[in-house]
Design an enzyme around this catalytic site. Structure first.
Site, short mmCIF file in Angstrom:
data_model
loop_
_atom_site.label_atom_id
_atom_site.label_comp_id
_atom_site.label_asym_id
_atom_site.label_seq_id
_atom_site.Cartn_x
_atom_site.Cartn_y
_atom_site.Cartn_z
N TYR A 33 -12.07 -18.27 20.96
CA TYR A 33 -11.00 -18.18 21.95
C TYR A 33 -10.03 -17.08 21.58
O TYR A 33 -10.07 -16.53 20.48
CB TYR A 33 -10.28 -19.53 22.08
CG TYR A 33 -9.31 -19.84 20.95
CD1 TYR A 33 -9.77 -20.17 19.68
CD2 TYR A 33 -7.93 -19.80 21.15
CE1 TYR A 33 -8.89 -20.45 18.65
CE2 TYR A 33 -7.04 -20.08 20.13
CZ TYR A 33 -7.52 -20.41 18.88
OH TYR A 33 -6.65 -20.68 17.87
N LYS A 151 -12.02 -16.39 15.20
CA LYS A 151 -11.09 -17.25 15.96
C LYS A 151 -11.89 -18.31 16.72
O LYS A 151 -12.04 -18.25 17.95
CB LYS A 151 -10.22 -16.41 16.91
CG LYS A 151 -8.93 -17.12 17.33
CD LYS A 151 -7.92 -16.16 17.89
CE LYS A 151 -6.71 -16.84 18.49
NZ LYS A 151 -5.98 -17.72 17.58
N GLU A 183 -2.11 -18.86 5.38
CA GLU A 183 -1.41 -18.62 6.65
C GLU A 183 -0.92 -19.94 7.18
O GLU A 183 -0.95 -20.95 6.48
CB GLU A 183 -2.35 -17.92 7.65
CG GLU A 183 -3.59 -18.74 7.98
CD GLU A 183 -4.55 -18.05 8.95
OE1 GLU A 183 -4.09 -17.25 9.79
OE2 GLU A 183 -5.75 -18.33 8.86
N LEU A 207 -6.93 -15.59 9.67
CA LEU A 207 -7.14 -14.90 10.94
C LEU A 207 -6.38 -13.57 10.88
O LEU A 207 -5.20 -13.56 10.51
CB LEU A 207 -6.60 -15.73 12.11
CG LEU A 207 -6.91 -15.08 13.46
CD1 LEU A 207 -8.34 -15.35 13.87
CD2 LEU A 207 -5.95 -15.53 14.53
N1 PDD Z 1 -2.92 -18.82 17.19
N2 PDD Z 1 -3.40 -17.68 12.30
C1 PDD Z 1 -3.96 -18.65 13.04
C2 PDD Z 1 -4.76 -19.69 12.35
C3 PDD Z 1 -3.79 -18.65 14.44
O1 PDD Z 1 -4.37 -19.61 15.17
C4 PDD Z 1 -3.01 -17.65 15.06
C5 PDD Z 1 -2.80 -17.58 16.55
C6 PDD Z 1 -2.43 -16.65 14.23
C7 PDD Z 1 -1.62 -15.53 14.80
O2 PDD Z 1 -2.44 -14.56 15.42
P1 PDD Z 1 -1.91 -13.67 16.62
O3 PDD Z 1 -0.74 -12.92 16.13
O4 PDD Z 1 -3.06 -12.78 16.92
O5 PDD Z 1 -1.57 -14.59 17.76
C8 PDD Z 1 -2.67 -16.70 12.87
C9 PDD Z 1 -2.89 -18.88 18.65
C10 PDD Z 1 -1.66 -18.33 19.25
C11 PDD Z 1 -3.17 -20.31 19.05
O6 PDD Z 1 -4.07 -20.90 18.45
O7 PDD Z 1 -2.53 -20.83 19.96
#
Ligand code: PDD
Length: 287
Positions: A33, A151, A183, A207
């Site tokens: 996703y 992801k 993270e 991620l």
């Molecule tokens: N999550 N780390 C994890 C485990 C994440 O699921 C996300 C983003 C990030 C931040 O990545 P980015 O800056 O590309 O959004 C880091 C999304 C927003 C979610 O699961 O809703």
């Protein structure tokens, strides 16, 4: 009234958008996703999200049916119009692709099985109050697999850790593997340790957050000393500043970890500055 979503080539009301029980996303979590932000009707770093989606799909060897991510992003724009959202404010587009519908067996379904493709859009209001006041976080063991760079929709360890945080009144759980901060459950984590802004390097343990990459760039442009070098739970505990970054998080200062104040217990200057730079960038991105 139910909003309109996109499922497998058709625009349908959300409450009629149904996926068969044999969908491999449902049975195995066999899918990926993306969550993409829109400001003033335009994607923020849409190309980076599209590239990451392509990479996630390639790592899962999930192919067929999705010509390219740009088409999915265009469907997201279509959904904003159909649902009349994001016109004056901000929005999120959610994209999900699974390995399709087939009788349960672990190995891939027959070649040619079409993937399940789902796109939805919703209005979004950034939590400016939290960015102003900062949030509490808790640490939690990182119980995830060794390919956190993909992801995938397999988010059970994230769900369980985030629930623990929520039950303790915290915004985020900071994940720790072998004594090292990786993270957050839905964000990347930065810390200012001995004057150096640090975050875990990209690789299989985290991620590669789009916001993380942008914040590293902004910090370097601002002349800050940045190192993509992991920090330990012990360093986290003595950090002058801690903050989380993400598509729905922006730069959110963490002012308490496990009930202990971070630095002064107030959002620090580095988080404030990078938060302001990120917001300014988001509202002034070129077409
Ligand atoms: N999550 N780390 C994890 C485990 C994440 O699921 C996300 C983003 C990030 C931040 O990545 P980015 O800056 O590309 O959004 C880091 C999304 C927003 C979610 O699961 O809703």
């Amino acid at each position: 009234v139910s909003d309109i979503v996109f499922l497998n080539g058709a625009f349908v009301a959300r409450d009629r958008a149904l996926v068969p029980v044999d969908d491999r996303g449902f049975l195995f979590g066999d899918g990926v996703y993306e969550v993409v932000r829109l400001v003033a009707g335009r994607y923020v770093d849409g190309d980076r999200h599209r590239d990451r989606l392509a990479r996630s799909l390639a790592e899962l060897r999930l192919e067929g049916g999705i010509e390219d991510g740009t088409a999915l992003l265009d469907i997201g724009l279509d959904l904003l119009a159909r649902n009349r959202i994001g016109v004056g404010g901000q929005a999120l587009v959610y994209l999900q692709v699974t390995r399709g519908v087939a009788r349960r067996r672990h190995a891939f379904p027959p070649a040619g099985t079409p993937p399940t493709v789902f796109v939805a859009a919703s209005g979004f209001v950034p939590q400016r109050d939290l960015m102003e006041t900062g949030v509490a976080a808790v640490t939690h063991p990182d119980l995830r697999w060794h390919r956190c760079d993909i992801k995938s929709v397999n988010l059970l360890p994230n769900v369980l850790a985030n629930q623990k945080a929520t039950e303790q009144g915290a915004y985020e759980a900071i994940l720790v593997r072998d004594g090292v901060v990786t993270e957050g459950t839905r964000s990347n984590v930065f810390a200012v340790v001995d004057g150096v802004l640090r975050t875990h390097p990209t690789g299989p343990a985290i991620l590669p957050g789009v916001t993380r990459a942008v914040v590293v760039e902004l910090a370097r442009e601002a002349g800050l000393h940045v190192e993509e070098r992991a920090f330990s739970a012990a360093e986290l505990a003595k950090a002058a500043e801690v903050f989380a970054t993400g598509t729905t998080t922006d730069v959110t200062p963490v002012v308490a970890v496990d009930g202990r104040a971070v630095g002064s217990g107030q959002p620090g200057p580095v988080a404030r500055r990078l938060g302001a730079l990120l917001t300014a960038r988001m509202t002034s991105l070129p077409d």
